[in-house]
Design a protein around this motif. Structure first.
Motif, PDB file in Angstrom:
ATOM      1  N   ALA A 174       0.837  -1.204   0.000  1.00  0.00           N
ATOM      2  CA  ALA A 174       0.000   0.000   0.000  1.00  0.00           C
ATOM      3  C   ALA A 174       0.872   1.253   0.000  1.00  0.00           C
ATOM      4  O   ALA A 174       0.600   2.227  -0.718  1.00  0.00           O
ATOM      5  CB  ALA A 174      -0.918  -0.003   1.222  1.00  0.00           C
ATOM      6  N   GLU A 175       1.941   1.231   0.780  1.00  0.00           N
ATOM      7  CA  GLU A 175       2.844   2.380   0.824  1.00  0.00           C
ATOM      8  C   GLU A 175       3.526   2.583  -0.531  1.00  0.00           C
ATOM      9  O   GLU A 175       3.690   3.729  -0.983  1.00  0.00           O
ATOM     10  CB  GLU A 175       3.892   2.162   1.921  1.00  0.00           C
ATOM     11  CG  GLU A 175       4.756   3.373   2.192  1.00  0.00           C
ATOM     12  CD  GLU A 175       5.620   3.206   3.434  1.00  0.00           C
ATOM     13  OE1 GLU A 175       6.630   3.917   3.547  1.00  0.00           O
ATOM     14  OE2 GLU A 175       5.266   2.365   4.287  1.00  0.00           O
ATOM     15  N   THR A 176       3.880   1.491  -1.179  1.00  0.00           N
ATOM     16  CA  THR A 176       4.488   1.589  -2.513  1.00  0.00           C
ATOM     17  C   THR A 176       3.511   2.190  -3.521  1.00  0.00           C
ATOM     18  O   THR A 176       3.887   3.043  -4.333  1.00  0.00           O
ATOM     19  CB  THR A 176       4.933   0.185  -2.990  1.00  0.00           C
ATOM     20  OG1 THR A 176       5.891  -0.345  -2.075  1.00  0.00           O
ATOM     21  CG2 THR A 176       5.552   0.265  -4.375  1.00  0.00           C
ATOM     22  N   ASP A 177       2.254   1.760  -3.466  1.00  0.00           N
ATOM     23  CA  ASP A 177       1.232   2.294  -4.374  1.00  0.00           C
ATOM     24  C   ASP A 177       1.028   3.794  -4.160  1.00  0.00           C
ATOM     25  O   ASP A 177       0.871   4.563  -5.123  1.00  0.00           O
ATOM     26  CB  ASP A 177      -0.088   1.558  -4.176  1.00  0.00           C
ATOM     27  CG  ASP A 177      -0.005   0.093  -4.590  1.00  0.00           C
ATOM     28  OD1 ASP A 177       0.968  -0.268  -5.283  1.00  0.00           O
ATOM     29  OD2 ASP A 177      -0.900  -0.683  -4.206  1.00  0.00           O
ATOM     30  N   ILE A 178       1.010   4.202  -2.885  1.00  0.00           N
ATOM     31  CA  ILE A 178       0.820   5.623  -2.569  1.00  0.00           C
ATOM     32  C   ILE A 178       1.972   6.457  -3.122  1.00  0.00           C
ATOM     33  O   ILE A 178       1.775   7.513  -3.743  1.00  0.00           O
ATOM     34  CB  ILE A 178       0.702   5.814  -1.041  1.00  0.00           C
ATOM     35  CG1 ILE A 178      -0.589   5.161  -0.526  1.00  0.00           C
ATOM     36  CG2 ILE A 178       0.733   7.296  -0.669  1.00  0.00           C
ATOM     37  CD1 ILE A 178      -0.646   5.035   0.978  1.00  0.00           C
ATOM     38  N   LYS A 179       3.190   5.979  -2.918  1.00  0.00           N
ATOM     39  CA  LYS A 179       4.361   6.709  -3.414  1.00  0.00           C
ATOM     40  C   LYS A 179       4.353   6.807  -4.933  1.00  0.00           C
ATOM     41  O   LYS A 179       4.739   7.839  -5.507  1.00  0.00           O
ATOM     42  CB  LYS A 179       5.638   6.019  -2.931  1.00  0.00           C
ATOM     43  CG  LYS A 179       5.880   6.135  -1.426  1.00  0.00           C
ATOM     44  CD  LYS A 179       7.101   5.356  -1.010  1.00  0.00           C
ATOM     45  CE  LYS A 179       7.333   5.487   0.501  1.00  0.00           C
ATOM     46  NZ  LYS A 179       8.491   4.663   0.936  1.00  0.00           N
ATOM     47  N   LYS A 180       3.909   5.769  -5.606  1.00  0.00           N
ATOM     48  CA  LYS A 180       3.858   5.778  -7.064  1.00  0.00           C
ATOM     49  C   LYS A 180       2.928   6.873  -7.573  1.00  0.00           C
ATOM     50  O   LYS A 180       3.256   7.627  -8.496  1.00  0.00           O
ATOM     51  CB  LYS A 180       3.405   4.411  -7.568  1.00  0.00           C
ATOM     52  CG  LYS A 180       3.347   4.309  -9.084  1.00  0.00           C
ATOM     53  CD  LYS A 180       2.910   2.918  -9.516  1.00  0.00           C
ATOM     54  CE  LYS A 180       2.814   2.826 -11.030  1.00  0.00           C
ATOM     55  NZ  LYS A 180       2.364   1.472 -11.467  1.00  0.00           N
ATOM     56  N   VAL A 181       1.744   6.986  -6.943  1.00  0.00           N
ATOM     57  CA  VAL A 181       0.762   7.990  -7.357  1.00  0.00           C
ATOM     58  C   VAL A 181       1.277   9.395  -7.078  1.00  0.00           C
ATOM     59  O   VAL A 181       1.249  10.281  -7.959  1.00  0.00           O
ATOM     60  CB  VAL A 181      -0.585   7.754  -6.642  1.00  0.00           C
ATOM     61  CG1 VAL A 181      -1.551   8.913  -6.924  1.00  0.00           C
ATOM     62  CG2 VAL A 181      -1.206   6.439  -7.074  1.00  0.00           C
ATOM     63  N   LEU A 182       1.758   9.631  -5.848  1.00  0.00           N
ATOM     64  CA  LEU A 182       2.174  10.986  -5.475  1.00  0.00           C
ATOM     65  C   LEU A 182       3.472  11.400  -6.161  1.00  0.00           C
ATOM     66  O   LEU A 182       3.646  12.589  -6.500  1.00  0.00           O
ATOM     67  CB  LEU A 182       2.321  11.070  -3.950  1.00  0.00           C
ATOM     68  CG  LEU A 182       1.018  10.954  -3.157  1.00  0.00           C
ATOM     69  CD1 LEU A 182       1.288  11.111  -1.668  1.00  0.00           C
ATOM     70  CD2 LEU A 182      -0.008  11.989  -3.614  1.00  0.00           C
TER      71      LEU A 182
END
Length: 401
Positions: free
Chosen positions: A229-237
């Motif tokens: 989930a943290e990886t997905d968030i970083k990818k978007v931002l």
């Protein structure tokens, strides 16, 4: 000497020195009671923390950094409602859910002559789930009210207490002014706090009118998906903020699992500190017993000499004095356990009524059993030296005393 005779003699000797025996008993009672009460509050505090944090153990929180990660990282971009919308997109939110956007500030609440400056929170998303809060009265505002920029708010019990004398019924559907704008109270949170929660669209005009956010929160679908989930968030931002390197990120992500681990560590430290404090309480009782038995031996030296002269064995003298100290410790342990259990049970009834924010103690049966067992052990250990000293006295020396 038979056990029954030794017990009878011990009780008679204790009765002859009632004041000294009573004061020694108080030390043991206080020690055992202290262990049970401290253990009860320790368990209650720990469980309250875990109960509060467990539903949020998968939460992740995003906030803007005050400076970029390193020199040359470019200007710090704020979090925006567009960021929250991108994170909530089903294509991105595969390993997390409940994306909630926050905009915070402060304002003056007024109702007649009463006024109070406190925090206001504009939210867009499942706020109750994100913050693990519940409604005591009324309801939370709806998505439709958020779209319509409805002037509705949910308040804490502290606000109701101040403006409506703790009357939730009077508060619900009443109007209160934030600045000059009348706001309708639609719900009251069960938890206390000095904040007012409103739709993000309603809060926006009160806070410079732009779409900037202070925080974005979401919840990982499971503990195993925190990292993904943290990886997905970083990818978007990273894509939205144009961040080429991880050290140049203008936002930070904090996760509740780390906070939970810190709380667990603090609770363990608290438990150790309470255990040490409880041990000191019992140690004071042990010193009291040892002191009493030493005085008893000194006062009864002549009696010991007479008994040794007429044939009493050292084992009989040892048994009597050990029995006396154990009886004192046992009686103190029983009353200490009774008073300790009663104190915890009474606190369970009174604290929620008069101090609702204070953790409710929980009775620990193992701690009660251990406290009583240790009190008996204290009687044996604390009485052993005076008893050995008494039985080793030579008859001729004791008779000269």
């Amino acid at each position: 000497m038979r056990f029954r005779e030794a017990l009878s003699d011990a009780i008679q000797c204790m009765s002859a020195a009632r004041l000294r025996t009573g004061l020694t008993l108080l030390g043991i009672i206080a020690g055992v009671m202290g262990v049970i009460v401290l253990a009860g509050f320790s368990h209650g505090t720990s469980n309250a923390f875990y109960e509060r944090l467990a539903p949020m153990s998968g939460a992740l929180s995003i906030a803007k950094k005050s400076t970029p990660g390193q020199q040359g990282g470019g200007p710090v971009m704020p979090l925006t409602e567009g960021d929250a919308a991108a994170l909530a997109d089903p294509e991105a939110a595969k390993n997390y859910h409940s994306v909630t956007a926050y905009r915070t500030g402060s304002a003056v609440l007024r109702d007649g002559e009463k006024e109070w400056t406190l925090g206001i929170v504009g939210v867009n998303g499942p706020y109750l789930m994100a913050e693990n809060r519940t409604m005591q009265s009324g309801r939370m505002f709806t998505e439709q009210e958020e779209r319509d920029r409805a002037k509705v708010i949910a308040v804490s019990t502290d606000v109701v207490e101040y403006f409506f004398n703790k009357d939730d019924n009077a508060a619900i559907n009443s109007y209160i002014r934030i600045g000059r704008i009348p706001m309708k109270i639609v719900g009251v949170f069960k938890e206390s706090g000095d904040d007012v929660v409103m739709p993000l669209s309603t809060a926006r005009p009160l806070m410079a009118g732009n779409d900037m956010l202070n925080t974005i929160k979401m919840i990982a679908s499971s503990p195993e998906q925190w990292d993904q989930a943290e990886t997905d968030i970083k990818k978007v931002l990273d894509e939205r903020h144009g961040i080429p390197k991880s050290k140049q990120r203008d936002y930070s992500i904090s996760d509740m699992p780390t906070l939970v681990e810190r709380v667990k560590h603090l609770m363990n430290v608290l438990a150790i500190a309470i255990t040490v404090l409880a041990g000191i309480c019992l140690l004071v009782g042990a010193v009291g017993i040892a002191n009493m038995m030493l005085i008893t031996v000194a006062h009864r030296t002549n009696e010991i000499g007479v008994r040794r002269a007429v044939g009493a064995r050292r084992g009989a003298i040892l048994k009597q004095f050990m029995l006396e100290s154990t009886i004192i410790a046992g009686i103190g342990g029983i009353f200490g356990a009774i008073f300790g259990v009663a104190a915890v049970l009474i606190s369970q009834r009174l604290l929620p009524r008069y101090l609702p924010d204070f953790p409710t103690p929980e009775l620990s049966i193992p701690a009660t059993i251990v406290a009583f067992g240790v009190s008996l052990l204290i009687g044996l250990v604390a009485g052993s030296y005076p008893a050995l000293r008494a039985c080793r006295l030579k008859p001729i020396d004791a008779l000269r005393y």
